[in-house]
Design a protein around this motif. Sequence first.
Motif, PDB file in Angstrom:
ATOM      1  N   ARG A 293      32.377   9.940  50.489  1.00 33.77           N
ATOM      2  CA  ARG A 293      31.432   9.999  49.354  1.00 33.77           C
ATOM      3  C   ARG A 293      31.233   8.612  48.753  1.00 33.77           C
ATOM      4  NH1 ARG A 293      30.412  14.751  46.094  1.00 33.77           N
ATOM      5  NH2 ARG A 293      31.190  16.650  47.053  1.00 33.77           N
ATOM      6  N   VAL A 294      32.331   7.886  48.553  1.00 33.58           N
ATOM      7  CA  VAL A 294      32.233   6.545  47.959  1.00 33.58           C
ATOM      8  C   VAL A 294      31.407   5.631  48.852  1.00 33.58           C
ATOM      9  CG1 VAL A 294      33.546   4.498  47.314  1.00 33.58           C
ATOM     10  CG2 VAL A 294      34.363   6.739  46.631  1.00 33.58           C
ATOM     11  N   ILE A 295      31.668   5.675  50.164  1.00 30.29           N
ATOM     12  CA  ILE A 295      30.916   4.823  51.096  1.00 30.29           C
ATOM     13  C   ILE A 295      29.443   5.215  51.097  1.00 30.29           C
ATOM     14  CG2 ILE A 295      30.648   4.203  53.521  1.00 30.29           C
ATOM     15  CD1 ILE A 295      33.683   4.528  53.820  1.00 30.29           C
ATOM     16  N   TRP A 296      29.167   6.518  51.131  1.00 33.28           N
ATOM     17  CA  TRP A 296      27.779   6.983  51.190  1.00 33.28           C
ATOM     18  C   TRP A 296      27.024   6.666  49.899  1.00 33.28           C
ATOM     19  CZ3 TRP A 296      24.195   8.363  54.494  1.00 33.28           C
ATOM     20  CH2 TRP A 296      23.079   9.064  54.055  1.00 33.28           C
ATOM     21  N   ASN A 297      27.657   6.894  48.762  1.00 34.02           N
ATOM     22  CA  ASN A 297      26.979   6.660  47.481  1.00 34.02           C
ATOM     23  C   ASN A 297      26.773   5.185  47.174  1.00 34.02           C
ATOM     24  OD1 ASN A 297      26.867   9.415  46.921  1.00 34.02           O
ATOM     25  ND2 ASN A 297      28.796   9.408  45.787  1.00 34.02           N
ATOM     26  N   ASN A 298      27.576   4.334  47.792  1.00 32.81           N
ATOM     27  CA  ASN A 298      27.536   2.918  47.432  1.00 32.81           C
ATOM     28  C   ASN A 298      27.268   2.006  48.622  1.00 32.81           C
ATOM     29  OD1 ASN A 298      28.831   3.225  44.510  1.00 32.81           O
ATOM     30  ND2 ASN A 298      30.100   4.412  45.914  1.00 32.81           N
ATOM     31  N   SER A 299      26.837   2.573  49.759  1.00 34.29           N
ATOM     32  CA  SER A 299      26.662   1.789  50.974  1.00 34.29           C
ATOM     33  C   SER A 299      25.511   0.807  50.847  1.00 34.29           C
ATOM     34  CB  SER A 299      26.430   2.713  52.172  1.00 34.29           C
ATOM     35  OG  SER A 299      25.320   3.560  51.920  1.00 34.29           O
ATOM     36  N   THR A 300      25.617  -0.275  51.570  1.00 36.55           N
ATOM     37  CA  THR A 300      24.619  -1.351  51.498  1.00 36.55           C
ATOM     38  C   THR A 300      23.267  -0.889  52.023  1.00 36.55           C
ATOM     39  OG1 THR A 300      26.390  -2.963  51.823  1.00 36.55           O
ATOM     40  CG2 THR A 300      24.133  -3.732  52.177  1.00 36.55           C
ATOM     41  N   PHE A 301      23.243  -0.117  53.100  1.00 32.03           N
ATOM     42  CA  PHE A 301      21.963   0.264  53.693  1.00 32.03           C
ATOM     43  C   PHE A 301      21.162   1.203  52.797  1.00 32.03           C
ATOM     44  CE2 PHE A 301      24.708   3.716  55.056  1.00 32.03           C
ATOM     45  CZ  PHE A 301      23.899   4.841  54.963  1.00 32.03           C
ATOM     46  N   ARG A 302      21.830   1.844  51.813  1.00 36.70           N
ATOM     47  CA  ARG A 302      21.103   2.715  50.890  1.00 36.70           C
ATOM     48  C   ARG A 302      20.550   1.945  49.687  1.00 36.70           C
ATOM     49  NH1 ARG A 302      22.042   8.160  50.831  1.00 36.70           N
ATOM     50  NH2 ARG A 302      22.369   8.230  48.581  1.00 36.70           N
ATOM     51  N   ARG A 303      20.979   0.705  49.508  1.00 39.17           N
ATOM     52  CA  ARG A 303      20.494  -0.068  48.364  1.00 39.17           C
ATOM     53  C   ARG A 303      19.133  -0.708  48.644  1.00 39.17           C
ATOM     54  NH1 ARG A 303      26.042  -3.460  47.847  1.00 39.17           N
ATOM     55  NH2 ARG A 303      27.465  -1.698  47.532  1.00 39.17           N
ATOM     56  N   LYS A 304      18.772  -0.806  49.938  1.00 38.31           N
ATOM     57  CA  LYS A 304      17.492  -1.388  50.331  1.00 38.31           C
ATOM     58  C   LYS A 304      17.314  -2.789  49.755  1.00 38.31           C
ATOM     59  CE  LYS A 304      15.245   3.071  51.041  1.00 38.31           C
ATOM     60  NZ  LYS A 304      14.095   3.936  50.764  1.00 38.31           N
ATOM     61  N   GLY A 305      18.361  -3.586  49.903  1.00 36.16           N
ATOM     62  CA  GLY A 305      18.281  -4.974  49.500  1.00 36.16           C
ATOM     63  C   GLY A 305      18.320  -5.220  48.011  1.00 36.16           C
ATOM     64  N   ASP A 306      18.636  -4.209  47.215  1.00 31.35           N
ATOM     65  CA  ASP A 306      18.689  -4.375  45.765  1.00 31.35           C
ATOM     66  C   ASP A 306      20.139  -4.617  45.349  1.00 31.35           C
ATOM     67  OD1 ASP A 306      18.411  -4.388  43.067  1.00 31.35           O
ATOM     68  OD2 ASP A 306      17.675  -2.319  42.876  1.00 31.35           O
ATOM     69  N   PRO A 307      20.516  -5.862  45.039  1.00 27.32           N
ATOM     70  CA  PRO A 307      21.929  -6.141  44.699  1.00 27.32           C
ATOM     71  C   PRO A 307      22.358  -5.507  43.391  1.00 27.32           C
ATOM     72  CG  PRO A 307      20.551  -8.075  44.290  1.00 27.32           C
ATOM     73  CD  PRO A 307      19.683  -7.063  44.995  1.00 27.32           C
ATOM     74  N   SER A 308      21.400  -5.144  42.519  1.00 27.68           N
ATOM     75  CA  SER A 308      21.759  -4.547  41.227  1.00 27.68           C
ATOM     76  C   SER A 308      22.404  -3.182  41.393  1.00 27.68           C
ATOM     77  CB  SER A 308      20.521  -4.433  40.330  1.00 27.68           C
ATOM     78  OG  SER A 308      19.581  -3.523  40.885  1.00 27.68           O
ATOM     79  N   GLN A 309      22.190  -2.533  42.563  1.00 27.60           N
ATOM     80  CA  GLN A 309      22.760  -1.208  42.775  1.00 27.60           C
ATOM     81  C   GLN A 309      24.251  -1.248  43.071  1.00 27.60           C
ATOM     82  OE1 GLN A 309      20.689   1.688  45.059  1.00 27.60           O
ATOM     83  NE2 GLN A 309      18.671   0.841  44.628  1.00 27.60           N
ATOM     84  N   SER A 310      24.816  -2.433  43.185  1.00 27.54           N
ATOM     85  CA  SER A 310      26.268  -2.542  43.359  1.00 27.54           C
ATOM     86  C   SER A 310      26.959  -2.885  42.046  1.00 27.54           C
ATOM     87  CB  SER A 310      26.597  -3.613  44.407  1.00 27.54           C
ATOM     88  OG  SER A 310      26.139  -4.887  43.969  1.00 27.54           O
ATOM     89  N   LEU A 311      26.167  -2.946  40.964  1.00 31.63           N
ATOM     90  CA  LEU A 311      26.708  -3.331  39.669  1.00 31.63           C
ATOM     91  C   LEU A 311      26.466  -2.243  38.632  1.00 31.63           C
ATOM     92  CD1 LEU A 311      25.345  -6.996  39.556  1.00 31.63           C
ATOM     93  CD2 LEU A 311      27.652  -6.286  40.218  1.00 31.63           C
ATOM     94  N   ALA A 312      27.318  -2.229  37.622  1.00 32.72           N
ATOM     95  CA  ALA A 312      27.130  -1.359  36.461  1.00 32.72           C
ATOM     96  C   ALA A 312      26.835  -2.243  35.259  1.00 32.72           C
ATOM     97  CB  ALA A 312      28.376  -0.518  36.206  1.00 32.72           C
ATOM     98  N   THR A 313      25.843  -1.834  34.479  1.00 25.54           N
ATOM     99  CA  THR A 313      25.496  -2.565  33.260  1.00 25.54           C
ATOM    100  C   THR A 313      26.249  -1.958  32.090  1.00 25.54           C
ATOM    101  OG1 THR A 313      23.288  -3.035  34.133  1.00 25.54           O
ATOM    102  CG2 THR A 313      23.617  -3.303  31.761  1.00 25.54           C
TER     103      THR A 313
END
Length: 603
Positions: A293-313
């Motif tokens: 689940r952690v890998i799937w929810n946070n995987s790089t290929f699902r972010r589509k090049g958006d680095p903000s999706q690896s961060l929490a504001t």
Amino acid sequence: MTPPSTQPSGYDDRLAKKQIQFEHIKDLWIFLASLLAFLTVIRILRLLLRLFILSRRVNYVEPLEPEKHDVESTTSTIKTRVNSPIYRLQSAIATTFRIVAFRWSIPIGPGSFASISELTFIFGYMAAMFLWLFLDTRNLKATFYQARAAHLASCQLPLIIALAGKNNLISWMTGIGHEKLNILHRASARTNFIFLWIHTITRTLSGISGRTSFRHNWMRAGAVGMAALTLMNILSLRPVRNMAFEFFLICHIVLVLIFLFASYYHAQIALAGSYIWPALFVWGLDRFIRLVRVIWNNSTFRRKGDPSQSLATVKLLSEDTIIMSLKRQDFSWAPGQHAYVILPTVSKLPFEAHPFTMASISEKLDGTFSKGQARDVVFFVKGCNGFTKRLRDHGVGTVPAYVDGPYGCPPDLCEYATCILVAGGSGISYTLSLFLNLIRENARGKSAVRRILFVWAFRDESYLSWLSKTMTEALSHAKCSLSIELRMYLTAPSTKTSSSNASIASEKDGHSAVKTTTVVSPTEYHPSLKLVHGRPNIHRVLHDEIAACTNGGSISVDDGELMIAPDSCWTSGFDGSRATCPLLRCRCTSSCVKRTPVRHSSR
């Protein structure tokens, strides 16, 4: 004729004990499997019934008449089609069951309550275990239940581990969230603890020598396992958990693994290791699914090049309250569910995960779907001790974040005519997501709800700016047929003055909807927000709303932060002269509940 020797007799006894032991273990699992199947069938029937009732209510519920509401009393009339006698009978039976099973609660320790349904399962499980322990023991002869106690306890280890897991078959089949199964996990684990001590004491009394002496490693392993289990149960007591939860959690995992490996080595001498390795498999499977689940929810290929999706504001609403938001691609959750958040730069351990309820919904408020788009996952966090204190001290900014989830089985409120959502402090995460989902389902035409009363008690007025922005967006998508009332109760002294908009709410013998004075609708916030200085009188709020349902409407009461009652507590309307109402901590009469079905659930 040769007289019979004592050897065959002892051999026959051992064969009889093993055969009876095997039969009892099989019967116990058949009993538990039958219970699981029964609960699964009940869930399926409830889902089918809910779909049938919801379709009828969505089709037949008439629009609301124009109405006016004030803080002290509610005068709304919710018009619905009169229910059939069959539906009324079904509703009365369900109401009676909910009152007895879920509303009545009994204290089981300092600050801990259990409903009748939970106690029924706990004592039923313990009774079944002791029944099969002492059955066929030839007048309770210790040699017959000495080994059987260990075998019965060992065969329950997979169940105990499953009840503690976030991903388990029991939740998937019954619809009971892992957080509510935890009380059954503790009860079954402590029963297991008693059984293993019965085995240990009877073995010691029968003599430890020769083959069973501590010169053998398998006996030493048994002693290590029992020491780990005993220490684990001591650290699992509520005072210890409340005082140092993170310490308890780490010790609990380490001691469980020591116990399982030591027990496996000890049990293999009697070829009983097959009872224990499935528990390790269940634990490993839960961890593996969480990792996936952690890998799937946070995987790089699902972010589509958006680095903000690896961060929490991270934003500070006040000195001790944090709004944490993340963006995730195609991450879906049901309103009221929670997720485990991993913040490596904030946590003490790299994979330390903490649960928070999502304060947002995964789809758009206008009723459309956001497939393929990044979704805002919002958490409302109260900074207390430990992890949340470190997050608060981190301050404003961004941090690397990973999400594991979603988890939980929240209620579906769309079948009810009136929904009352009550929260205190950070409990708004739960009720706000339910509120936003009701707005969305109303926009889609998939909800029978015609009135929503949203009640929130909080201490800091700075929360209102965040809530006003959220409510402004939500209310813009609500249909005119949906009546919405927002009551905000400020329990701390206000730092702002709004004398031009202030009015006085008088008390009437302690039964007013508020316990103190001033009602304010600040001009800088959304005009629908009614700010009340004081604490909400929940009894009066519910009394007024139930009394307003004069035509057989139905009400759901949902709360966050357990403001009203303990976990898994439901309440329903009833036709009785007088009864104790633990939900309201008061005495209710039939005049205050009439014949209106009321459902209460807590996070």
